[in-house]
Design an enzyme around this catalytic site. Sequence first.
Site, PDB file in Angstrom:
ATOM      1  CE1 TYR A  68     -33.037 -10.674 -18.612  1.00 28.36           C
ATOM      2  CE2 TYR A  68     -33.297 -12.790 -17.619  1.00 28.36           C
ATOM      3  CZ  TYR A  68     -33.840 -11.979 -18.477  1.00 28.36           C
ATOM      4  OH  TYR A  68     -35.116 -11.912 -19.121  1.00 28.36           O
TER       5      TYR A  68
ATOM      6  CG  ASP B   2     -26.272 -14.402 -19.789  1.00 23.65           C
ATOM      7  OD1 ASP B   2     -25.966 -14.221 -20.919  1.00 23.65           O
ATOM      8  OD2 ASP B   2     -27.247 -14.292 -19.122  1.00 23.65           O
TER       9      ASP B   2
ATOM     10  CE  LYS C 175     -33.216 -11.358 -24.526  1.00 20.15           C
ATOM     11  NZ  LYS C 175     -32.576 -11.408 -23.302  1.00 20.15           N
TER      12      LYS C 175
ATOM     13  NE  ARG D  15     -40.224 -35.295 -21.637  1.00 23.16           N
ATOM     14  CZ  ARG D  15     -39.738 -36.218 -21.268  1.00 23.16           C
ATOM     15  NH1 ARG D  15     -38.585 -36.261 -20.591  1.00 23.16           N
ATOM     16  NH2 ARG D  15     -40.560 -37.421 -21.115  1.00 23.16           N
TER      17      ARG D  15
HETATM   18  C1  LIG Z   1     -33.101 -12.288 -22.019  1.00 24.37           C
HETATM   19  C2  LIG Z   1     -31.778 -12.597 -21.198  1.00 24.37           C
HETATM   20  C3  LIG Z   1     -31.842 -13.699 -20.424  1.00 24.37           C
HETATM   21  C4  LIG Z   1     -32.893 -14.564 -20.405  1.00 24.37           C
HETATM   22  O1  LIG Z   1     -33.226 -15.093 -21.748  1.00 24.37           O
HETATM   23  P1  LIG Z   1     -34.831 -15.771 -21.958  1.00 24.37           P
HETATM   24  O2  LIG Z   1     -34.449 -16.348 -23.673  1.00 24.37           O
HETATM   25  O3  LIG Z   1     -35.668 -14.649 -22.264  1.00 24.37           O
HETATM   26  O4  LIG Z   1     -35.245 -16.781 -21.140  1.00 24.37           O
HETATM   27  C5  LIG Z   1     -30.480 -14.165 -19.850  1.00 24.37           C
HETATM   28  N1  LIG Z   1     -29.637 -13.254 -19.817  1.00 24.37           N
HETATM   29  C6  LIG Z   1     -29.515 -12.151 -20.617  1.00 24.37           C
HETATM   30  C7  LIG Z   1     -28.312 -11.348 -20.381  1.00 24.37           C
HETATM   31  C8  LIG Z   1     -30.753 -11.651 -21.044  1.00 24.37           C
HETATM   32  O5  LIG Z   1     -30.428 -10.459 -21.574  1.00 24.37           O
END
Ligand SMILES: *Cc1c(COP(=O)(O)O)cnc(C)c1O
Length: 395
Positions: free
Chosen positions: A108, A179, A204, A55
């Site tokens: 997001y 982000d 992604k 963890r």
């Molecule tokens: C998909 C996404 C997230 C969230 O990520 P997860 O892995 O689905 O929790 C955060 N920021 C952006 C820009 C995203 O496209």
Amino acid sequence: MPEARRETTLAHDSEVDGSGSVVPPIHQTSLFTFDSYEEMLEAVRGERDHYIYSRGLNPTVRAFEKKVAQLEGAEDSRAFGSGMAAISAAVLSQVRAGDRVVCIRNVYPDAYKLFTQWLPRFGVKTEFVDGGDVDAVVAKLEGARVLYLENPSSLVFGLQDVAALAAAAKARGVTTILDNSWATPLYQRPLEHGVDLVVHSASKYLSGHSDVVAGIVLGPAATIAAITDRELTILGAKLSPSEAWLLLRGLRTLAVRLERHGRSARQVAEVLRRHPAVAAVHFPELPTHPHHALFTRDFSGSSGLLSFELADEAAVRPFVNGLELFRLGVSWGGHESLVYPAAIGHAARGPTSAIRDFGVPKRLIRLHVGLEHPDDLVEDLEKAFAAVKGGGVSI
Ligand SMILES: *Cc1c(COP(=O)(O)O)cnc(C)c1O
């Protein structure tokens, strides 16, 4: 590390076990044992480098964390079980009751939920501002705790002057979180522009094959250590070793995948820009994008995610149904092309929705341009445009 060398970093794994294996093993274990009482004591006191329990830290997860930290130019990083877990951990590590967050519009949608539906329960409020307006953002910074950026923003792909905003935040003691999922550390390096913490949805491009949900936070070693002791340990949203192993596999081809995603997206954007049925294309690399100058200054490439607006909202449904190669789905960053109509987001359940609240046009369609041959993708789009016309909707 100079730009040209990062592909080499990606192609090699340094965490091999001495066996000559070019791929590291999966440390699929929940706990790690000790040879003696003394060793265990030193490990729990932090005086000995020894894994304890998965963890917390795990060697396979650690290999992923180190690789992304190297690419991003970060002192350290901590992986999580999703991008949202990484975002929540980064934000929660900075705020306490009574604090205020300044966040860009078109963030997001689930990050928007964190700020609007969850943090208010703990006395943390958020103000949303147009991230493209430096003065408007700076005007909100005095007395704030966190500045939350996403460059480019979701769905509409607006850019921020990250260096100017991060400097203004720093001068006022505000922590900047950004982000960086769209550009990946290969195409944008926010820490070099003064950002304090970078977050990614590793679901992604970092994974790249639509088979993993994961996230990562990157920044100064002391902040990452604090996040490890509190948000990771207490909330427990850790990444699994087998998913870290898949992420390491994905990273080896990140540079070549992104090159292709970007090139094909450029081709698609050009076709859309010239199409009479299209009212607008949102892709920062296009010279017609309102923030194109920031794009050329701060990004070294484009990934494959863009959006456009049909002139006629009634054309959205037949257009989307007319596509074959672009499959309908959320998410992006994998090998496959995807389509997501904003009108679907408008229809989502719940008291608040970023897409509704930020007024994303219902005629907006997001495309993820995958690794298929770009000519096939263009043909697919043209076929869908033709289907709409044939169905009697004026486009
Ligand atoms: C998909 C996404 C997230 C969230 O990520 P997860 O892995 O689905 O929790 C955060 N920021 C952006 C820009 C995203 O496209």
